[in-house]
Design a protein around this motif. Sequence first.
Motif, short mmCIF file in Angstrom:
data_model
loop_
_atom_site.label_atom_id
_atom_site.label_comp_id
_atom_site.label_asym_id
_atom_site.label_seq_id
_atom_site.Cartn_x
_atom_site.Cartn_y
_atom_site.Cartn_z
N MET A 208 0.83 -1.21 0.00
CA MET A 208 0.00 0.00 0.00
C MET A 208 0.86 1.25 0.00
SD MET A 208 -3.02 -1.07 2.69
CE MET A 208 -4.43 -2.04 2.14
N ALA A 209 1.92 1.24 0.80
CA ALA A 209 2.81 2.39 0.86
C ALA A 209 3.47 2.64 -0.49
CB ALA A 209 3.87 2.18 1.95
N GLU A 210 3.88 1.56 -1.15
CA GLU A 210 4.54 1.68 -2.44
C GLU A 210 3.57 2.10 -3.55
OE1 GLU A 210 6.71 -1.21 -5.74
OE2 GLU A 210 6.68 -1.80 -3.65
N THR A 211 2.37 1.55 -3.50
CA THR A 211 1.41 1.77 -4.58
C THR A 211 0.57 3.03 -4.40
OG1 THR A 211 1.24 -0.63 -4.83
CG2 THR A 211 -0.45 0.69 -5.91
N LEU A 212 0.11 3.27 -3.18
CA LEU A 212 -0.79 4.39 -2.92
C LEU A 212 -0.06 5.63 -2.41
CD1 LEU A 212 -3.67 2.41 -1.15
CD2 LEU A 212 -3.44 2.98 -3.58
N GLY A 213 1.18 5.46 -1.99
CA GLY A 213 1.94 6.59 -1.49
C GLY A 213 2.28 6.43 -0.02
N PRO A 214 3.56 6.59 0.36
CA PRO A 214 4.00 6.35 1.74
C PRO A 214 3.40 7.30 2.76
CG PRO A 214 5.74 7.39 0.47
CD PRO A 214 4.68 7.01 -0.51
N GLU A 215 3.01 8.51 2.33
CA GLU A 215 2.53 9.52 3.27
C GLU A 215 1.03 9.44 3.53
OE1 GLU A 215 3.78 13.32 1.88
OE2 GLU A 215 5.91 12.86 2.05
N ARG A 216 0.35 8.52 2.87
CA ARG A 216 -1.10 8.43 3.07
C ARG A 216 -1.41 7.97 4.49
NH1 ARG A 216 -5.49 6.21 -1.21
NH2 ARG A 216 -4.05 7.32 -2.59
N ARG A 217 -2.36 8.63 5.12
CA ARG A 217 -2.72 8.30 6.50
C ARG A 217 -3.53 7.00 6.56
NH1 ARG A 217 -6.09 12.70 9.02
NH2 ARG A 217 -6.96 12.80 6.91
N ALA A 218 -3.34 6.27 7.64
CA ALA A 218 -4.06 5.00 7.79
C ALA A 218 -4.24 4.67 9.27
CB ALA A 218 -3.31 3.88 7.08
N SER A 219 -5.15 3.75 9.51
CA SER A 219 -5.39 3.25 10.87
C SER A 219 -5.51 1.73 10.77
CB SER A 219 -6.68 3.85 11.43
OG SER A 219 -7.05 3.22 12.65
N VAL A 220 -4.85 1.03 11.68
CA VAL A 220 -4.91 -0.43 11.72
C VAL A 220 -5.58 -0.84 13.02
CG1 VAL A 220 -3.59 -2.58 11.71
CG2 VAL A 220 -2.79 -0.62 10.35
N GLY A 221 -6.77 -1.42 12.88
CA GLY A 221 -7.50 -1.89 14.06
C GLY A 221 -7.29 -3.39 14.24
N ARG A 222 -6.99 -3.80 15.45
CA ARG A 222 -6.70 -5.22 15.72
C ARG A 222 -7.56 -5.71 16.87
NH1 ARG A 222 -3.37 -8.62 18.95
NH2 ARG A 222 -2.97 -6.88 20.37
N GLU A 223 -8.13 -6.92 16.71
CA GLU A 223 -8.89 -7.57 17.77
C GLU A 223 -10.00 -6.65 18.30
OE1 GLU A 223 -7.84 -11.21 19.32
OE2 GLU A 223 -8.15 -10.71 17.21
N LEU A 224 -10.79 -6.10 17.41
CA LEU A 224 -11.80 -5.12 17.79
C LEU A 224 -12.82 -5.70 18.77
CD1 LEU A 224 -12.38 -3.38 14.36
CD2 LEU A 224 -10.83 -2.75 16.21
N THR A 225 -13.12 -4.95 19.79
CA THR A 225 -14.04 -5.23 20.90
C THR A 225 -13.52 -6.29 21.86
OG1 THR A 225 -15.45 -7.03 20.00
CG2 THR A 225 -15.97 -4.77 19.30
N LYS A 226 -12.35 -6.85 21.59
CA LYS A 226 -11.81 -7.90 22.45
C LYS A 226 -10.88 -7.32 23.51
CE LYS A 226 -12.09 -11.23 18.65
NZ LYS A 226 -11.36 -12.16 17.76
N ARG A 227 -10.38 -8.16 24.35
CA ARG A 227 -9.55 -7.72 25.49
C ARG A 227 -8.31 -6.96 25.03
NH1 ARG A 227 -6.65 -11.75 29.94
NH2 ARG A 227 -5.62 -10.10 31.16
N PHE A 228 -7.67 -7.42 23.96
CA PHE A 228 -6.43 -6.79 23.50
C PHE A 228 -6.64 -5.92 22.27
CE2 PHE A 228 -5.08 -10.70 25.73
CZ PHE A 228 -4.31 -10.11 26.72
N GLU A 229 -7.80 -5.27 22.20
CA GLU A 229 -8.08 -4.34 21.10
C GLU A 229 -7.04 -3.23 21.06
OE1 GLU A 229 -12.16 -2.49 20.17
OE2 GLU A 229 -11.14 -0.94 21.36
N THR A 230 -6.48 -2.99 19.86
CA THR A 230 -5.50 -1.91 19.70
C THR A 230 -5.73 -1.20 18.37
OG1 THR A 230 -3.89 -3.38 18.64
CG2 THR A 230 -3.69 -3.08 21.03
#
Length: 280
Positions: A174-196
């Motif tokens: 994504m960084a290479e194709t869409l551009g390294p400076e594009r903003r993004a958010s990575v959600g992990r384990e949503l609603t679970k104990r270790f949500e980040t």
Amino acid sequence: MMPGTLYLVGTPIGNLEDITLRALTTLRAVDLIACEDTRETRKLLAHFHIDKPLTSYHEHNQRGAGPRLIEQLQAGQSIAVVTDAGMPGISDPGTALVAEAIAAGIPVVPIPGPTAFVAALVASGLPTDRFAFEGFLPREPKLRRRRLRELVHEPRTLIFYEAPHRVAETLADMAETLGPERRASVGRELTKRFETFQRGRLDELAVHYTREAPRGEFVLVLEGGQEASGPAENWREALSGLLESGMKATEAAKAIAKSHGVNRQEAYEAALAIRENAPS
């Protein structure tokens, strides 16, 4: 005989407290529950003291299981469809069953519940007024990058699901194709104990998940791109003109990326192709 009703029941994506009262009422009332994995659904039902017959319906058996479920609905049975987590029909074969039910004149009733991509979107900090849910990208790197190139100028916020073992590689693409400076958010384990949530530039996030082994379920939310300034071929003509003037491919690609909003890597590859096909 009146046909039964097909209920699409949303189930928790992690935290069991997210189930709705209407979902519980529906699951207790139907004749049969069709689910992705009977083992996972039994855990959910046991937690809420629900005892109902289960049948398996997933991407590997939907061609055979689908017609049988339609027959049961036509015979007057009510059936609830659930996934392992979230809303049926979102990145799962529930869509095919809904289409078959509608074609057969069977009532379809959605029972709304949690959806991972919506949870990730609203917590991303990126625009929520217009967005495009893309589901899973192709697993093969070449096909994945091709699909991303098609989205370079998509102005809406982009949302993807991704498996943990491909997160770092996908973010790098994504960084290479869409551009390294594009903003993004990575959600992990949503609603679970270790949500980040990890938020930042694509290149920063790619490096982060190279150093930290990803675990759990991921949703990637990306800032939209700049819309193309004109017909697709205009920038290619401009690029060709710069190359004819003697400009190097890298510099020409950089200039076109800035003036036309084109991805720099795409412009560079186009410049190489123009040079290669130019008459000697």
